[in-house]
Write a protein that holds these residues in place. Structure first.
Motif, PDB file in Angstrom:
ATOM      1  N   PHE A 161       0.832  -1.202   0.000  1.00  0.00           N
ATOM      2  CA  PHE A 161       0.000   0.000   0.000  1.00  0.00           C
ATOM      3  C   PHE A 161       0.869   1.255   0.000  1.00  0.00           C
ATOM      4  O   PHE A 161       0.608   2.211  -0.746  1.00  0.00           O
ATOM      5  N   LEU A 180       2.173   1.821  -3.372  1.00  0.00           N
ATOM      6  CA  LEU A 180       1.175   2.413  -4.267  1.00  0.00           C
ATOM      7  C   LEU A 180       1.036   3.902  -4.010  1.00  0.00           C
ATOM      8  O   LEU A 180       0.880   4.702  -4.921  1.00  0.00           O
ATOM      9  N   LEU A 181       1.060   4.262  -2.716  1.00  0.00           N
ATOM     10  CA  LEU A 181       0.890   5.667  -2.361  1.00  0.00           C
ATOM     11  C   LEU A 181       2.078   6.500  -2.802  1.00  0.00           C
ATOM     12  O   LEU A 181       1.933   7.620  -3.276  1.00  0.00           O
ATOM     13  N   ALA A 182       3.279   5.948  -2.626  1.00  0.00           N
ATOM     14  CA  ALA A 182       4.461   6.788  -2.699  1.00  0.00           C
ATOM     15  C   ALA A 182       5.070   6.841  -4.093  1.00  0.00           C
ATOM     16  O   ALA A 182       5.656   7.866  -4.459  1.00  0.00           O
ATOM     17  N   THR A 183       4.925   5.783  -4.866  1.00  0.00           N
ATOM     18  CA  THR A 183       5.691   5.761  -6.115  1.00  0.00           C
ATOM     19  C   THR A 183       4.884   6.286  -7.287  1.00  0.00           C
ATOM     20  O   THR A 183       3.647   6.274  -7.259  1.00  0.00           O
ATOM     21  N   VAL A 187       4.533   0.578  -9.293  1.00  0.00           N
ATOM     22  CA  VAL A 187       3.116   0.491  -8.891  1.00  0.00           C
ATOM     23  C   VAL A 187       2.648  -0.948  -9.014  1.00  0.00           C
ATOM     24  O   VAL A 187       1.980  -1.488  -8.117  1.00  0.00           O
TER      25      VAL A 187
END
Lengths: 104, 582
Positions: A22, A25-28, A34
């Protein structure tokens, strides 16, 4: 350490897998990363199914679900990577921010 | 049997929509044939429903505990409106084969027309409120897509968006009603509240009644939402015929008629319904009188005639209202299709540029005159009987003030109708237009409508049986034969509207002598041309919706991480809520 509960280890790994996924997903913003994040998360979910089946005694159902998730997830990965190739080809970058122009 | 027929009535047009799209725009002829075939098949299925009309639930598709069962009922009201939607709809489709000949993207056109017809059939056949709302919104979507069919014309797009927004605002009233019914009866089916088995608290019932009134007014273009319908005139003419006669606007009247037994005792509800009807009828008639656009005149006349239907429901006669809907669908489809033939042939909608079209298109002239006489309420034509029945019902069920206004509107109707006929078909040509020939398909579609506009009132006995106790147990509509109709309509009180109608026609005949009077009403003309200021309300709703949509646009970043953050936030909120709840 023989009475150390296996379930505890499994829960810990589920949380860390899903959490890392998660966070990824948020950071990249790199599309390949992803997809990797998505894979990590879904692996955590599959483990959660197995654990749930083990705890409630419905092992067969849980294994079926987990297998379904794995198959679906593979398709997602394949499609995602194919898209990534196309995006790279068209836009010259793997940055998903470049895709936000799709809304216009 | 009914089960299959209901599935066919809704399913055939939808299947047809899909297949027409699949056929592709390269095979235009095939698309015409497919569209006509599917719409005619749906019409045939709808007519076959006629012998088996009953109040019983025909189909019940289980849809889980939350939604209840998706139920369909083939009672008199629904079957009648289904037939109107599919049969008049297929005539519009037949007309289109000639009218839309050679246009681009004909597949998109037919797909939405068929989708529209199927959705309207579904809307009236279902007895599940959620499903009804769904079909309601599908008709709104289809009307939007068809009004702005010429999507490179900004006026058409604006008209379509306006129709979509206004009718969706009305849809909120319907959704609210459906949810309230669900909360208080535990079921989404309207049969529970229709039968009076489930007692709703009085205040909830009032909210429901007025919510449905708003929904109906928005859908049927009644006061104060009456301006979307004239703006929808940018659509191709067969679409106007479809929206005005077969589908869209009938839905509002249907909603009021369907729930009349529940709402009739709500304080002020009937009064409010009558006021809405009277105001719409009056204002629209005046606006029709000053408009110079042929299709706008017809659009205002629709609003005005729908006002009559709404008024009749308020006055307590659902039967008279539905009978007028029946007549209106026939003559309004006839008028719009004939007007479409004129516009197609002459190439303009402006009546000031027409004149003398009658010499070049005698067939169209005669069918248009038949429709116009029915609209004006001249005896023997179907509009006369149904309008008189509404006026009789109004005299019995409502205040004399409303009655006199409605009689006055009947005179205005005759006046603007004869004005339109005169300006289009008689006199000298006022511009050098070139009249093309009218296609065969157009003539074929017009003929049955013209015939029906003369004789459809003979079916009143059969029509009233449709609404009998077997199919609509709570509406309390007695069988009503030709004899009773003669008895009721041919009475002394009929002479008043007839005299007013004659006066209206005489006003036009002696218009040159009334010059002074016309000048005295110039302020009224100015008001009418500006829609009595109610354009402002409608534009306001449209603007507000668009502005809020524009400001919400910033939340759509299109960036994946932000969307995911929103997902995470929502999950956290739900966890917190559950934690607090538990």
């Amino acid at each position: 350490m023989s009475n150390f509960p296996v379930a505890f280890i499994v829960i810990l790994s589920i949380i860390s897998l899903a959490g890392i996924g998660f966070y990824c997903l948020l950071a990249t913003r790199n599309m390949i990363k992803v997809i990797i994040g998505l894979q990590l998360m879904v692996k955590g979910v599959a483990m959660a199914f197995i654990l749930g089946g083990n705890l409630t005694g419905q092992v067969n159902l849980a294994q079926t679900m987990a297998l379904t998730v794995i198959v679906a997830d593979t398709i997602v990965a394949v499609m995602g990577l194919a898209l990534a190739v196309q995006v790279r080809h068209r836009l010259g970058t793997l940055d998903i921010k470049a895709l936000s122009t799709l809304k216009r | 049997m009914n089960l299959i027929l209901i599935l066919l009535v809704i399913g055939l047009p939808w299947l047809g929509a899909f297949i027409v799209l699949l056929a592709g725009d390269k095979h235009e002829k095939l698309q015409h044939v497919l569209a006509v075939a599917f719409s005619l098949a749906a019409g045939a299925a709808a007519i076959m429903l006629l012998p088996n009309v009953s109040k019983a639930v025909v189909i019940s598709l289980p849809a889980g505990t939350v939604f209840g069962n998706f139920t369909f009922v083939a009672d008199g009201l629904s079957v009648f409106l289904t037939i109107i939607a599919t049969v008049i709809g297929s005539l519009a489709v037949i007309f289109s084969t000639s009218y839309m000949h050679g246009e681009a993207q004909i597949g998109r056109y037919y797909a939405f027309v068929l989708y529209f017809i199927g959705a309207m059939a579904g809307l009236v056949l279902t007895s599940n409120m959620l499903l009804m709302f769904l079909f309601w919104e599908i008709t709104a979507l289809c009307s939007y897509a068809l009004i702005s069919f010429n999507n490179d014309d900004p006026k058409a797009v604006r008209g379509g968006i306006k129709a979509l927004i206004i009718t969706s605002v009305g849809g909120v009233g319907l959704l609210l009603g459906a949810l309230l019914i669900f909360v208080y009866t535990g079921s989404l089916s309207y049969s529970a509240i229709l039968g009076g088995n489930a007692s709703l608290p009085a205040n909830i019932l009032a909210v429901l009644a007025f919510g449905f009134l708003i929904a109906a007014a928005a859908k049927s273009a009644q006061f104060p939402f009456q301006t979307w319908l004239p703006d929808a005139m940018e659509a191709p003419s067969p679409i106007s015929a479809l929206i005005h006669a077969a589908t869209m606007v009938n839905a509002g009247v249907y909603l009021l008629a369907r729930f009349y037994p529940v709402f009739k005792d709500v304080p002020y509800w009937r009064e409010a319904v009558m006021v809405v009807g009277v105001l719409s009828a009056l204002m629209a008639a005046i606006m029709a009188l000053v408009s110079t656009d042929l299709k706008r005149v017809l659009a205002y006349s629709t609003v005005s005639q729908l006002g009559y239907m709404v008024y009749a429901i308020g006055a307590g006669s659902v039967f008279a209202s539905q009978f007028h809907l029946f007549s209106h669908s026939i003559f309004k489809a006839l008028l719009f299709l004939a007007a479409g033939a004129v516009i197609h042939s002459v190439g303009t909608r402006d009546m000031t540029k027409m004149g003398g079209v009658g010499k070049k298109l005698p067939y169209v002239k005669w069918v248009f005159i038949v429709g116009a006489l029915a609209l004006a309420g001249i005896p023997v034509f179907n509009g006369f009987w149904s309008k008189e029945m509404i006026l009789e019902a109004g005299l019995k069920g409502g205040s004399i003030v409303y009655y006199s206004v409605m009689v006055f509107v009947a005179g205005l109707t005759a006046l603007y109708t004869i004005r339109a006929v005169w300006m289009v078909f008689y006199g000298e040509p006022r511009s050098d237009y070139h009249a093309h020939k009218v296609g065969l398909a157009m003539k074929i579609a017009l003929a049955p409508l013209a015939l029906a506009a003369v004789v459809s009132w003979l079916a009143v006995g059969r029509f009233s049986l449709l609404f009998g106790a077997n199919s609509l147990p709570f509406h309390n509509i007695q069988p009503f034969g030709l004899k009773e109709m003669f008895h009721e309509v041919i009475a002394l009180s009929t002479l008043i509207p007839l005299a007013v109608i004659t006066l209206g026609i005489l006003c036009w005949v002696f218009r040159s002598k009334l010059g002074g009077l016309v000048k005295a009403f110039n302020w009224m003309r100015w008001l009418a041309e500006h829609s009595f200021g109610f354009e402002g309300i409608n534009t306001g709703i449209v603007k507000a919706t668009e502005a809020s949509a524009e400001s919400l646009r910033t939340t759509q970043t299109g960036i994946f991480s932000w969307n995911l953050l929103a997902v995470l936030g929502t999950i956290i909120i739900f966890f917190v809520l559950f934690a607090i709840g538990a």
